[in-house]
Structure formats: structure tokens, C-alpha cells
Design a protein around this motif. Sequence first.
Motif, PDB file in Angstrom:
ATOM      1  N   GLY A  11      42.783  -8.548   9.076  1.00  0.00           N
ATOM      2  CA  GLY A  11      43.610  -9.647   9.553  1.00  0.00           C
ATOM      3  C   GLY A  11      43.888  -9.567  11.034  1.00  0.00           C
ATOM      4  O   GLY A  11      43.144  -8.974  11.817  1.00  0.00           O
ATOM      5  N   SER A  12      44.993 -10.133  11.404  1.00  0.00           N
ATOM      6  CA  SER A  12      45.402 -10.238  12.803  1.00  0.00           C
ATOM      7  C   SER A  12      46.018  -8.934  13.313  1.00  0.00           C
ATOM      8  O   SER A  12      46.219  -7.982  12.562  1.00  0.00           O
ATOM      9  N   LEU A  15      49.070  -7.942  11.359  1.00  0.00           N
ATOM     10  CA  LEU A  15      48.827  -7.163  10.155  1.00  0.00           C
ATOM     11  C   LEU A  15      48.596  -5.690  10.494  1.00  0.00           C
ATOM     12  O   LEU A  15      49.176  -4.805   9.871  1.00  0.00           O
ATOM     13  N   ARG A  16      47.788  -5.438  11.500  1.00  0.00           N
ATOM     14  CA  ARG A  16      47.512  -4.051  11.894  1.00  0.00           C
ATOM     15  C   ARG A  16      48.779  -3.369  12.405  1.00  0.00           C
ATOM     16  O   ARG A  16      49.069  -2.234  12.038  1.00  0.00           O
ATOM     17  N   GLN A  43      55.828 -14.329   0.532  1.00  0.00           N
ATOM     18  CA  GLN A  43      54.402 -14.039   0.486  1.00  0.00           C
ATOM     19  C   GLN A  43      53.778 -14.329  -0.874  1.00  0.00           C
ATOM     20  O   GLN A  43      52.573 -14.537  -0.963  1.00  0.00           O
ATOM     21  N   ASN A  47      49.170 -14.979   1.604  1.00  0.00           N
ATOM     22  CA  ASN A  47      48.724 -13.690   2.138  1.00  0.00           C
ATOM     23  C   ASN A  47      49.726 -13.160   3.152  1.00  0.00           C
ATOM     24  O   ASN A  47      50.441 -13.908   3.810  1.00  0.00           O
ATOM     25  N   TRP A  48      49.767 -11.854   3.245  1.00  0.00           N
ATOM     26  CA  TRP A  48      50.757 -11.164   4.068  1.00  0.00           C
ATOM     27  C   TRP A  48      50.567 -11.472   5.546  1.00  0.00           C
ATOM     28  O   TRP A  48      51.521 -11.564   6.302  1.00  0.00           O
ATOM     29  N   ASP A  49      49.336 -11.650   5.979  1.00  0.00           N
ATOM     30  CA  ASP A  49      49.060 -11.961   7.379  1.00  0.00           C
ATOM     31  C   ASP A  49      49.765 -13.264   7.775  1.00  0.00           C
ATOM     32  O   ASP A  49      50.368 -13.361   8.843  1.00  0.00           O
ATOM     33  N   LYS A  53      52.667 -13.651  10.663  1.00  0.00           N
ATOM     34  CA  LYS A  53      52.502 -14.585  11.785  1.00  0.00           C
ATOM     35  C   LYS A  53      53.724 -15.483  11.928  1.00  0.00           C
ATOM     36  O   LYS A  53      54.055 -15.926  13.024  1.00  0.00           O
TER      37      LYS A  53
END
Length: 185
Positions: A11-12, A15-16, A43, A47-49, A53
Motif C-alpha cells: 500500500g501507501s 500503511l508502511r 475499516q 481496506n486499512w490503507d 489515508k
Amino acid sequence: MEQRCDWALTGSNFLRDYHDNEWGKKTTDEQEVFEMLSLEIMQAGLNWDLVLKKRQNFRKAFDNFEVDKVAAYDTAKMDELCHNVAIIRNKRKITATINNAQAVIRLRSEGIGLAEFVWKFSDNKTVMNNWDHPEQVPSETSFSKKIASELQKKGFKFVGPTITYSFLQAIGIINDHLSYCEFKN
């Protein structure tokens, strides 16, 4: 290159960064714990991403997840949230968040905060799992079922065993970083 859990590679940067700095790390601040519970509910089915965001938008819309403020939301505020295009506008999830803030207040009247309530199930210790592959990580366990049931008994909504498992991971009660992940400890 740092080794991470597979899901943090897809992901973005949000996420990281979440994976590296928050996920699986012990969190006992009530406001942060309430925020993570609320975000995990948001969520569900998504999705968690996406949630990460929108995290700053959620914080703004929900008064930084200050329990007392959220618990006092009225119908007008709920309608405002349901029309806020900057967040996830699911009425059931918004209603559950407000309800859960009220449930936290009821817990406090019993002399226990939300963080203390959920951490007592692990004797205030992180459950360190040792998974080698992403497929091994469960979406729920008997442990998350037990905590979900206890939360429901205390009046919390939208807290089934899967959401509860993710919540426990988010606040560090469960550490499911894969064995090769450099962020496990």
C-alpha cells in the motif's frame, strides 16, 4: 532493504508507516485505544490503507477521538458525520462509534478505563505470535471471541471477533509481525 510483513509492502506510505511505528506496539492511552477501535470499525469491509489515508479527516470529524466529546454527539452531529465526504459515511459505523464512546464512559463509572479493560485479558502483556507466513495469521481466535463477547456485554457495538482481533493487533495486545519482520519487537 528492511524486511516487513507482506501486507505493509502493498500500500501507501501511510500503511508502511503504520506497520513500522504503531502496529503491534503497546498502546495504553485511552484516547488512542478508542481511536484504534473506532478506525478498525470504520475499516470493516474496506481496506486499512483507505482508513489510514483518511485518518486525519477522522480525527478532525470526531474531535480527535476525545471520548467525552464523541459520547455527547447528538442527532445533528451524527447527520453531519453521515454527510462528511472526507470520512467513511456508514451510518451504522458512525452510530457504533458514538455508542462505544458512551460505553467507555459507563466503564469509567465502574472504575476502569477502556485500555485497562482490554489489556486485563492478557495480564497486561503482549501476546507474541511467531508466524512465518501471512497465511498463518488468523483473522480471529478464541481470545478475540472472548474479548468481543465481553465488550458486547459492556454495551459496545460493531465489535465482532474479527474486528476485535484487528483491534488487539493495532494496540499491541497481539503482536502478529511475521518472524522475519524487522519490526517485530
